[in-house]
Each structure stands twice: as structure tokens, then as C-alpha cells.
Design a protein around this motif. Structure first.
Motif, PDB file in Angstrom:
ATOM      1  N   PHE A  21       0.832  -1.198   0.000  1.00  0.00           N
ATOM      2  CA  PHE A  21       0.000   0.000   0.000  1.00  0.00           C
ATOM      3  C   PHE A  21       0.871   1.254   0.000  1.00  0.00           C
ATOM      4  O   PHE A  21       0.643   2.177  -0.782  1.00  0.00           O
ATOM      5  CB  PHE A  21      -0.941  -0.007   1.210  1.00  0.00           C
ATOM      6  N   ARG A  22       1.874   1.281   0.858  1.00  0.00           N
ATOM      7  CA  ARG A  22       2.768   2.443   0.903  1.00  0.00           C
ATOM      8  C   ARG A  22       3.499   2.630  -0.421  1.00  0.00           C
ATOM      9  O   ARG A  22       3.700   3.756  -0.879  1.00  0.00           O
ATOM     10  CB  ARG A  22       3.751   2.313   2.061  1.00  0.00           C
ATOM     11  N   HIS A  23       3.880   1.519  -1.044  1.00  0.00           N
ATOM     12  CA  HIS A  23       4.535   1.602  -2.349  1.00  0.00           C
ATOM     13  C   HIS A  23       3.584   2.209  -3.384  1.00  0.00           C
ATOM     14  O   HIS A  23       3.989   3.070  -4.167  1.00  0.00           O
ATOM     15  CB  HIS A  23       5.000   0.202  -2.779  1.00  0.00           C
ATOM     16  N   LEU A  24       2.338   1.779  -3.384  1.00  0.00           N
ATOM     17  CA  LEU A  24       1.334   2.333  -4.293  1.00  0.00           C
ATOM     18  C   LEU A  24       1.170   3.828  -4.064  1.00  0.00           C
ATOM     19  O   LEU A  24       1.174   4.620  -5.016  1.00  0.00           O
ATOM     20  CB  LEU A  24      -0.012   1.626  -4.106  1.00  0.00           C
ATOM     21  N   VAL A  25       1.026   4.239  -2.818  1.00  0.00           N
ATOM     22  CA  VAL A  25       0.825   5.652  -2.505  1.00  0.00           C
ATOM     23  C   VAL A  25       2.039   6.470  -2.941  1.00  0.00           C
ATOM     24  O   VAL A  25       1.891   7.530  -3.568  1.00  0.00           O
ATOM     25  CB  VAL A  25       0.509   5.851  -1.010  1.00  0.00           C
ATOM     26  N   ARG A  26       3.228   5.985  -2.653  1.00  0.00           N
ATOM     27  CA  ARG A  26       4.432   6.731  -3.063  1.00  0.00           C
ATOM     28  C   ARG A  26       4.572   6.778  -4.573  1.00  0.00           C
ATOM     29  O   ARG A  26       5.044   7.771  -5.129  1.00  0.00           O
ATOM     30  CB  ARG A  26       5.661   6.136  -2.396  1.00  0.00           C
ATOM     31  N   HIS A  27       4.154   5.733  -5.246  1.00  0.00           N
ATOM     32  CA  HIS A  27       4.150   5.737  -6.708  1.00  0.00           C
ATOM     33  C   HIS A  27       3.210   6.832  -7.223  1.00  0.00           C
ATOM     34  O   HIS A  27       3.575   7.596  -8.122  1.00  0.00           O
ATOM     35  CB  HIS A  27       3.719   4.357  -7.227  1.00  0.00           C
ATOM     36  N   LEU A  28       2.019   6.929  -6.646  1.00  0.00           N
ATOM     37  CA  LEU A  28       1.074   7.967  -7.060  1.00  0.00           C
ATOM     38  C   LEU A  28       1.586   9.360  -6.716  1.00  0.00           C
ATOM     39  O   LEU A  28       1.328  10.318  -7.453  1.00  0.00           O
ATOM     40  CB  LEU A  28      -0.296   7.726  -6.433  1.00  0.00           C
ATOM     41  N   ARG A  29       2.306   9.500  -5.610  1.00  0.00           N
ATOM     42  CA  ARG A  29       2.899  10.799  -5.276  1.00  0.00           C
ATOM     43  C   ARG A  29       3.912  11.215  -6.331  1.00  0.00           C
ATOM     44  O   ARG A  29       4.047  12.396  -6.640  1.00  0.00           O
ATOM     45  CB  ARG A  29       3.598  10.735  -3.917  1.00  0.00           C
ATOM     46  N   HIS A  30       4.635  10.252  -6.856  1.00  0.00           N
ATOM     47  CA  HIS A  30       5.632  10.526  -7.888  1.00  0.00           C
ATOM     48  C   HIS A  30       4.979  10.819  -9.241  1.00  0.00           C
ATOM     49  O   HIS A  30       5.481  11.640 -10.006  1.00  0.00           O
ATOM     50  CB  HIS A  30       6.590   9.331  -8.004  1.00  0.00           C
ATOM     51  N   ARG A  31       3.877  10.157  -9.527  1.00  0.00           N
ATOM     52  CA  ARG A  31       3.227  10.268 -10.833  1.00  0.00           C
ATOM     53  C   ARG A  31       2.121  11.318 -10.820  1.00  0.00           C
ATOM     54  O   ARG A  31       0.937  11.022 -10.923  1.00  0.00           O
ATOM     55  CB  ARG A  31       2.673   8.909 -11.253  1.00  0.00           C
ATOM     56  N   HIS A  32       2.539  12.570 -10.703  1.00  0.00           N
ATOM     57  CA  HIS A  32       1.572  13.672 -10.712  1.00  0.00           C
ATOM     58  C   HIS A  32       0.836  13.759 -12.039  1.00  0.00           C
ATOM     59  O   HIS A  32      -0.264  14.322 -12.108  1.00  0.00           O
ATOM     60  CB  HIS A  32       2.275  14.997 -10.435  1.00  0.00           C
ATOM     61  N   ASP A  33       1.439  13.210 -13.094  1.00  0.00           N
ATOM     62  CA  ASP A  33       0.779  13.230 -14.397  1.00  0.00           C
ATOM     63  C   ASP A  33      -0.452  12.329 -14.423  1.00  0.00           C
ATOM     64  O   ASP A  33      -1.320  12.496 -15.278  1.00  0.00           O
ATOM     65  CB  ASP A  33       1.750  12.821 -15.504  1.00  0.00           C
ATOM     66  N   ALA A  34      -0.538  11.401 -13.497  1.00  0.00           N
ATOM     67  CA  ALA A  34      -1.736  10.545 -13.390  1.00  0.00           C
ATOM     68  C   ALA A  34      -2.773  11.337 -12.600  1.00  0.00           C
ATOM     69  O   ALA A  34      -2.795  11.321 -11.374  1.00  0.00           O
ATOM     70  CB  ALA A  34      -1.392   9.234 -12.698  1.00  0.00           C
ATOM     71  N   GLN A  35      -3.599  12.059 -13.331  1.00  0.00           N
ATOM     72  CA  GLN A  35      -4.609  12.923 -12.723  1.00  0.00           C
ATOM     73  C   GLN A  35      -5.674  12.082 -12.020  1.00  0.00           C
ATOM     74  O   GLN A  35      -6.007  10.981 -12.470  1.00  0.00           O
ATOM     75  CB  GLN A  35      -5.273  13.792 -13.794  1.00  0.00           C
ATOM     76  N   ASN A  36      -6.227  12.596 -10.935  1.00  0.00           N
ATOM     77  CA  ASN A  36      -7.299  11.894 -10.234  1.00  0.00           C
ATOM     78  C   ASN A  36      -8.463  11.590 -11.170  1.00  0.00           C
ATOM     79  O   ASN A  36      -9.036  10.505 -11.123  1.00  0.00           O
ATOM     80  CB  ASN A  36      -7.782  12.693  -9.024  1.00  0.00           C
ATOM     81  N   ILE A  37      -8.815  12.529 -12.031  1.00  0.00           N
ATOM     82  CA  ILE A  37      -9.943  12.315 -12.948  1.00  0.00           C
ATOM     83  C   ILE A  37      -9.652  11.148 -13.893  1.00  0.00           C
ATOM     84  O   ILE A  37     -10.547  10.368 -14.218  1.00  0.00           O
ATOM     85  CB  ILE A  37     -10.293  13.612 -13.724  1.00  0.00           C
ATOM     86  N   ASP A  38      -8.398  11.004 -14.296  1.00  0.00           N
ATOM     87  CA  ASP A  38      -8.036   9.882 -15.173  1.00  0.00           C
ATOM     88  C   ASP A  38      -8.049   8.563 -14.411  1.00  0.00           C
ATOM     89  O   ASP A  38      -8.492   7.536 -14.945  1.00  0.00           O
ATOM     90  CB  ASP A  38      -6.671  10.121 -15.816  1.00  0.00           C
ATOM     91  N   LEU A  39      -7.564   8.578 -13.170  1.00  0.00           N
ATOM     92  CA  LEU A  39      -7.633   7.368 -12.349  1.00  0.00           C
ATOM     93  C   LEU A  39      -9.086   6.951 -12.153  1.00  0.00           C
ATOM     94  O   LEU A  39      -9.425   5.767 -12.255  1.00  0.00           O
ATOM     95  CB  LEU A  39      -6.972   7.608 -10.985  1.00  0.00           C
ATOM     96  N   MET A  40      -9.957   7.936 -11.896  1.00  0.00           N
ATOM     97  CA  MET A  40     -11.383   7.639 -11.725  1.00  0.00           C
ATOM     98  C   MET A  40     -11.966   7.064 -13.020  1.00  0.00           C
ATOM     99  O   MET A  40     -12.764   6.127 -12.984  1.00  0.00           O
ATOM    100  CB  MET A  40     -12.145   8.903 -11.331  1.00  0.00           C
ATOM    101  N   GLY A  41     -11.566   7.627 -14.150  1.00  0.00           N
ATOM    102  CA  GLY A  41     -12.091   7.176 -15.436  1.00  0.00           C
ATOM    103  C   GLY A  41     -11.645   5.780 -15.814  1.00  0.00           C
ATOM    104  O   GLY A  41     -12.371   5.041 -16.472  1.00  0.00           O
ATOM    105  N   LEU A  42     -10.449   5.402 -15.395  1.00  0.00           N
ATOM    106  CA  LEU A  42      -9.918   4.089 -15.741  1.00  0.00           C
ATOM    107  C   LEU A  42     -10.221   3.022 -14.693  1.00  0.00           C
ATOM    108  O   LEU A  42     -10.545   1.893 -15.025  1.00  0.00           O
ATOM    109  CB  LEU A  42      -8.400   4.171 -15.937  1.00  0.00           C
ATOM    110  N   ALA A  43     -10.078   3.392 -13.420  1.00  0.00           N
ATOM    111  CA  ALA A  43     -10.148   2.383 -12.366  1.00  0.00           C
ATOM    112  C   ALA A  43     -11.255   2.615 -11.344  1.00  0.00           C
ATOM    113  O   ALA A  43     -11.479   1.770 -10.485  1.00  0.00           O
ATOM    114  CB  ALA A  43      -8.802   2.312 -11.648  1.00  0.00           C
ATOM    115  N   GLY A  44     -11.919   3.761 -11.425  1.00  0.00           N
ATOM    116  CA  GLY A  44     -13.012   4.030 -10.497  1.00  0.00           C
ATOM    117  C   GLY A  44     -12.570   4.418  -9.098  1.00  0.00           C
ATOM    118  O   GLY A  44     -13.348   4.367  -8.159  1.00  0.00           O
TER     119      GLY A  44
END
Length: 102
Positions: A21-44
Motif C-alpha cells: 500500500f505504501r509503495h502504491l501511494v508513493r508511486h502515485l505521489r511521484h506520478r503527478h501526471d496521473a490525474q485523479n480524474i483519469d484514475l477515476m475514469g480508468l479504475a473508479g
């Protein structure tokens, strides 16, 4: 959401699941280009959902504190630095994706 007791995910030691879980969160912190709206659109789900799930799992945090824990900085600051305006297409994709959530 599958909560089947035979789910191998439930057999993971808590320390392993927490590290992943911490690895996932840190990955998302690094990947600012992965917008929340895009994450919602792809994975809900998005970073804010993760913060909500932390609270639902029993963390003694309010929404603001949980979001800061996930974003790595105050959510308003993250939003000002990294969040772009959602397009109509992104919003439509998110709405369709959300229909698939349990």
C-alpha cells in the motif's frame, strides 16, 4: 468488492499488505501526471478515495489529514500544483467508470 474469505489477498501478512500500500501511494505521489480524474475514469478510484479508505479502515484521521497523508502534502496545495481542469471527455469517462464500482 470481493470480500470472499478464500481470497488470497486476505492471506497476505499485514506487514506485506501495508508495504505494498505504501509503495502504491508513493508511486502515485511521484506520478503527478496521473490525474485523479483519469484514475477515476480508468479504475473508479483516485487518491482521495484511498484517503477515504484509510479512514474507513479505522485510521484516527479526519478527511483533510488522510488526504494529506496520501498526497504527501496538503490536498489543496497538491491540487494547485498538479491538478488540471477536467475535460468533458474525462468527466464522461469517470461517470461511466463509476457505474462499474460495487
Amino acid at each position: 468488492m470481493d470480500t470472499n474469505s478464500s481470497d488470497r489477498l486476505d492471506a497476505l501478512p499485514d506487514a506485506v499488505a501495508a508495504a505494498a500500500f505504501r509503495h502504491l501511494v508513493r508511486h502515485l505521489r511521484h506520478r503527478h501526471d496521473a490525474q485523479n480524474i483519469d484514475l477515476m475514469g480508468l479504475a473508479g478510484f483516485c487518491r482521495n478515495c484511498l484517503a477515504d479508505w484509510v479512514i474507513e479502515a479505522g485510521a484516527d484521521m479526519d478527511k483533510t489529514t488522510a488526504r494529506e497523508a496520501i498526497h504527501g502534502l496538503p490536498a489543496a496545495e497538491w491540487k494547485a500544483r498538479y491538478q488540471t481542469e477536467a475535460t468533458p471527455e474525462q468527466l464522461a469517462r469517470m461517470e461511466e467508470s463509476m457505474k462499474k464500482n460495487a
